[in-house]
Design a protein around this motif. Structure first.
Motif, PDB file in Angstrom:
ATOM      1  N   ASN A   1       0.809  -1.220   0.000  1.00  0.00           N
ATOM      2  CA  ASN A   1       0.000   0.000   0.000  1.00  0.00           C
ATOM      3  C   ASN A   1       0.843   1.271   0.000  1.00  0.00           C
ATOM      4  O   ASN A   1       0.363   2.337   0.375  1.00  0.00           O
ATOM      5  CB  ASN A   1      -0.953   0.014   1.205  1.00  0.00           C
ATOM      6  N   SER A   2       2.087   1.154  -0.417  1.00  0.00           N
ATOM      7  CA  SER A   2       2.962   2.330  -0.537  1.00  0.00           C
ATOM      8  C   SER A   2       3.541   2.364  -1.940  1.00  0.00           C
ATOM      9  O   SER A   2       3.852   1.310  -2.530  1.00  0.00           O
ATOM     10  CB  SER A   2       4.103   2.292   0.480  1.00  0.00           C
ATOM     11  N   VAL A   3       3.714   3.556  -2.481  1.00  0.00           N
ATOM     12  CA  VAL A   3       4.310   3.713  -3.806  1.00  0.00           C
ATOM     13  C   VAL A   3       5.811   3.591  -3.660  1.00  0.00           C
ATOM     14  O   VAL A   3       6.445   4.425  -2.996  1.00  0.00           O
ATOM     15  CB  VAL A   3       3.927   5.067  -4.430  1.00  0.00           C
ATOM     16  N   VAL A   4       6.386   2.547  -4.240  1.00  0.00           N
ATOM     17  CA  VAL A   4       7.830   2.324  -4.135  1.00  0.00           C
ATOM     18  C   VAL A   4       8.557   2.683  -5.423  1.00  0.00           C
ATOM     19  O   VAL A   4       9.770   2.920  -5.410  1.00  0.00           O
ATOM     20  CB  VAL A   4       8.102   0.858  -3.768  1.00  0.00           C
ATOM     21  N   SER A   5       7.820   2.715  -6.524  1.00  0.00           N
ATOM     22  CA  SER A   5       8.423   3.046  -7.822  1.00  0.00           C
ATOM     23  C   SER A   5       7.371   3.770  -8.665  1.00  0.00           C
ATOM     24  O   SER A   5       6.164   3.696  -8.410  1.00  0.00           O
ATOM     25  CB  SER A   5       8.883   1.789  -8.564  1.00  0.00           C
ATOM     26  N   VAL A   6       7.887   4.468  -9.648  1.00  0.00           N
ATOM     27  CA  VAL A   6       6.991   5.064 -10.636  1.00  0.00           C
ATOM     28  C   VAL A   6       7.454   4.639 -12.018  1.00  0.00           C
ATOM     29  O   VAL A   6       8.653   4.413 -12.249  1.00  0.00           O
ATOM     30  CB  VAL A   6       6.953   6.605 -10.542  1.00  0.00           C
ATOM     31  N   GLY A   7       6.489   4.522 -12.911  1.00  0.00           N
ATOM     32  CA  GLY A   7       6.818   4.133 -14.268  1.00  0.00           C
ATOM     33  C   GLY A   7       6.418   5.204 -15.264  1.00  0.00           C
ATOM     34  O   GLY A   7       5.573   6.058 -14.995  1.00  0.00           O
ATOM     35  N   ALA A   8       7.077   5.139 -16.385  1.00  0.00           N
ATOM     36  CA  ALA A   8       6.758   6.072 -17.471  1.00  0.00           C
ATOM     37  C   ALA A   8       6.666   5.278 -18.767  1.00  0.00           C
ATOM     38  O   ALA A   8       7.487   4.380 -19.024  1.00  0.00           O
ATOM     39  CB  ALA A   8       7.812   7.160 -17.581  1.00  0.00           C
ATOM     40  N   ALA A   9       5.657   5.575 -19.567  1.00  0.00           N
ATOM     41  CA  ALA A   9       5.496   4.939 -20.873  1.00  0.00           C
ATOM     42  C   ALA A   9       5.120   6.013 -21.873  1.00  0.00           C
ATOM     43  O   ALA A   9       4.403   6.971 -21.553  1.00  0.00           O
ATOM     44  CB  ALA A   9       4.409   3.861 -20.814  1.00  0.00           C
ATOM     45  N   LEU A  10       5.649   5.869 -23.067  1.00  0.00           N
ATOM     46  CA  LEU A  10       5.413   6.864 -24.111  1.00  0.00           C
ATOM     47  C   LEU A  10       4.789   6.189 -25.335  1.00  0.00           C
ATOM     48  O   LEU A  10       5.225   5.113 -25.748  1.00  0.00           O
ATOM     49  CB  LEU A  10       6.718   7.543 -24.511  1.00  0.00           C
ATOM     50  N   ILE A  11       3.785   6.844 -25.915  1.00  0.00           N
ATOM     51  CA  ILE A  11       3.171   6.363 -27.162  1.00  0.00           C
ATOM     52  C   ILE A  11       3.305   7.474 -28.197  1.00  0.00           C
ATOM     53  O   ILE A  11       2.862   8.602 -27.978  1.00  0.00           O
ATOM     54  CB  ILE A  11       1.682   6.010 -26.954  1.00  0.00           C
ATOM     55  N   ASP A  12       3.954   7.141 -29.302  1.00  0.00           N
ATOM     56  CA  ASP A  12       4.180   8.116 -30.363  1.00  0.00           C
ATOM     57  C   ASP A  12       2.867   8.342 -31.139  1.00  0.00           C
ATOM     58  O   ASP A  12       2.335   7.428 -31.772  1.00  0.00           O
ATOM     59  CB  ASP A  12       5.269   7.608 -31.307  1.00  0.00           C
ATOM     60  N   ILE A  13       2.367   9.547 -31.045  1.00  0.00           N
ATOM     61  CA  ILE A  13       1.127   9.875 -31.754  1.00  0.00           C
ATOM     62  C   ILE A  13       1.380  10.965 -32.798  1.00  0.00           C
ATOM     63  O   ILE A  13       0.463  11.668 -33.202  1.00  0.00           O
ATOM     64  CB  ILE A  13       0.037  10.328 -30.772  1.00  0.00           C
ATOM     65  N   THR A  14       2.646  11.068 -33.239  1.00  0.00           N
ATOM     66  CA  THR A  14       2.991  12.116 -34.193  1.00  0.00           C
ATOM     67  C   THR A  14       2.137  12.025 -35.456  1.00  0.00           C
ATOM     68  O   THR A  14       1.566  13.022 -35.923  1.00  0.00           O
ATOM     69  CB  THR A  14       4.474  12.031 -34.571  1.00  0.00           C
ATOM     70  N   GLU A  15       2.039  10.806 -36.008  1.00  0.00           N
ATOM     71  CA  GLU A  15       1.248  10.630 -37.231  1.00  0.00           C
ATOM     72  C   GLU A  15      -0.226  10.903 -36.973  1.00  0.00           C
ATOM     73  O   GLU A  15      -0.913  11.513 -37.798  1.00  0.00           O
ATOM     74  CB  GLU A  15       1.435   9.222 -37.782  1.00  0.00           C
TER      75      GLU A  15
END
Length: 379
Positions: free
Chosen positions: A114-128
């Protein structure tokens, strides 16, 4: 190898093969400040940052994202994720292969006990996708502009047509007035000249008859024949004068004029013609009453030439807004496509005259059940 280790390697393999850049950051808190250390990155994020996986792992966010403002922005968003324990999504712009790319950036919390130990990041290319959207918006804007131009043109053209229609209506009204004035002029000329000549001729013949000797029967019979022909000609002239300008309309008004015309029609054609009670309190201007009378005459002519009817009934009704005249026959009826036929001049004349009075003309008919002409005029 333990099962959990196999599963971890399997998951890592899948994540590494994803075309979506993903990074996991371990959270270290130092003196009340959060530090974010790269704990895991996949191949896609390595290509995005142009660094190997080893160059990421164990390094802080600031060591990889060297642009201070960008790093501070990401850290601020991470703090929101830690505090809310919710995923955040936003659109960002970053250079990709020498061009400014558009990406959706997902930041998500990873919890343990019940504690935040890590954070994640994800990227989706929506240029087109963004480019397609921009093109679509541009195209939509162009279509809106074209539509607006077309709408403006339609409004202008509609205004022109309405003006032309009003001009045409004014011209028709003027021609109708000119025609009636010409009829009055011709009727007066015929009455004053031809009528008087014929009447004088008849009187001369009557005097000649008195002078002829009883023994001259041949000449006497000829004179009688000439007197009869003169009487017939005078009757024809009188009938023409009435058709040109019905004096009964000027002298007695609309109601008696309609009744007189119905009787004349019945006498000439043998078709029973009945006029129901004309509203006594209905006041119609002189010019309008004449046009209404011409509509009535035109309708009767249509019955005479086309309806094959034995009876015609004319009725009037008045409400708070309109006066309605209906002319109903029991003839063969009319095909409704003929109503709009530009060659149906009788029907067209009725419609145009009704329009001159600010009203409408409608036609109801079924084969074998006769035709009803309805004229609706404003009071």
């Amino acid at each position: 190898m333990e099962t959990t280790q196999i599963e971890k390697e399997y998951i890592d393999t899948i994540i590494n093969q994803l075309p979506i850049p993903i990074a996991i950051f371990r959270i270290n808190e130092v003196n009340g400040e959060y530090q974010y250390i790269y704990e895991f990155v996949n191949e896609s994020i390595s290509k995005l940052n142009n660094r190997t996986k080893k160059e990421h792992i164990g390094h802080s966010l600031e060591e990889i994202i060297t642009v201070k403002e960008a790093a501070q922005d990401i850290k601020a968003n991470f703090r929101n994720v830690i505090k809310s324990k919710k995923i955040t999504v936003r659109q960002i712009s970053i250079p990709i292969k020498g061009k400014l790319g558009q990406l959706l950036e997902f930041h998500f919390p990873i919890e343990y006990n019940n504690s935040v130990v890590s954070v994640g990041a994800a990227l989706i290319d929506i240029t087109e996708l963004v480019q397609v959207r921009k093109e679509a918006e541009k195209r939509s804007q162009e279509l809106q502009e074209s539509h607006q131009k077309l709408e403006t043109r339609v409004q202008e053209r509609t205004k022109e047509l309405l003006q032309r229609n009003q001009q045409l209506k004014n011209l028709l009204a003027h021609l109708e007035n000119v025609r009636e004035e010409e009829r009055v002029h011709i009727a007066r000329e015929v009455h004053d000249e031809l009528g008087q000549i014929l009447l004088a001729f008849k009187f001369d013949l009557s005097e000649l008859k008195e002078l002829i000797s009883p023994d001259s029967k041949g000449i006497g019979n000829l004179v009688k024949k000439l007197i009869k022909n003169a009487d017939t000609t005078l009757e024809s002239v009188q009938r023409i004068l009435i058709q040109l300008r019905p004096q009964v309309l000027d002298i007695f008004g609309v109601g008696p004029a309609f009744e007189w015309q119905a009787k004349e029609f019945q006498k000439q054609t043998g078709i029973t013609c009945e006029v129901n009670h004309f509203p006594e309190n209905l006041q119609i201007e002189k010019d309008k009453s004449l046009i209404l009378f011409r509509i009535f005459q035109e309708a009767l002519m249509n019955v005479k030439h086309h309806a094959q009817a034995s009876r015609v009934q004319i009725s009037f009704s008045v409400n708070s807004e309109d006066m309605i005249m209906e002319i109903k026959d029991n003839g063969v009826g009319i095909k409704m496509e003929n109503v709009n036929d530009p060659q149906s001049f009788g029907i067209l004349g009725i419609q145009e005259r009704a329009d001159l009075l600010g009203g409408t003309a409608s036609f109801r008919s079924n084969p074998g059940e006769g035709t009803t002409v309805s004229i609706r005029l404003p009071k």
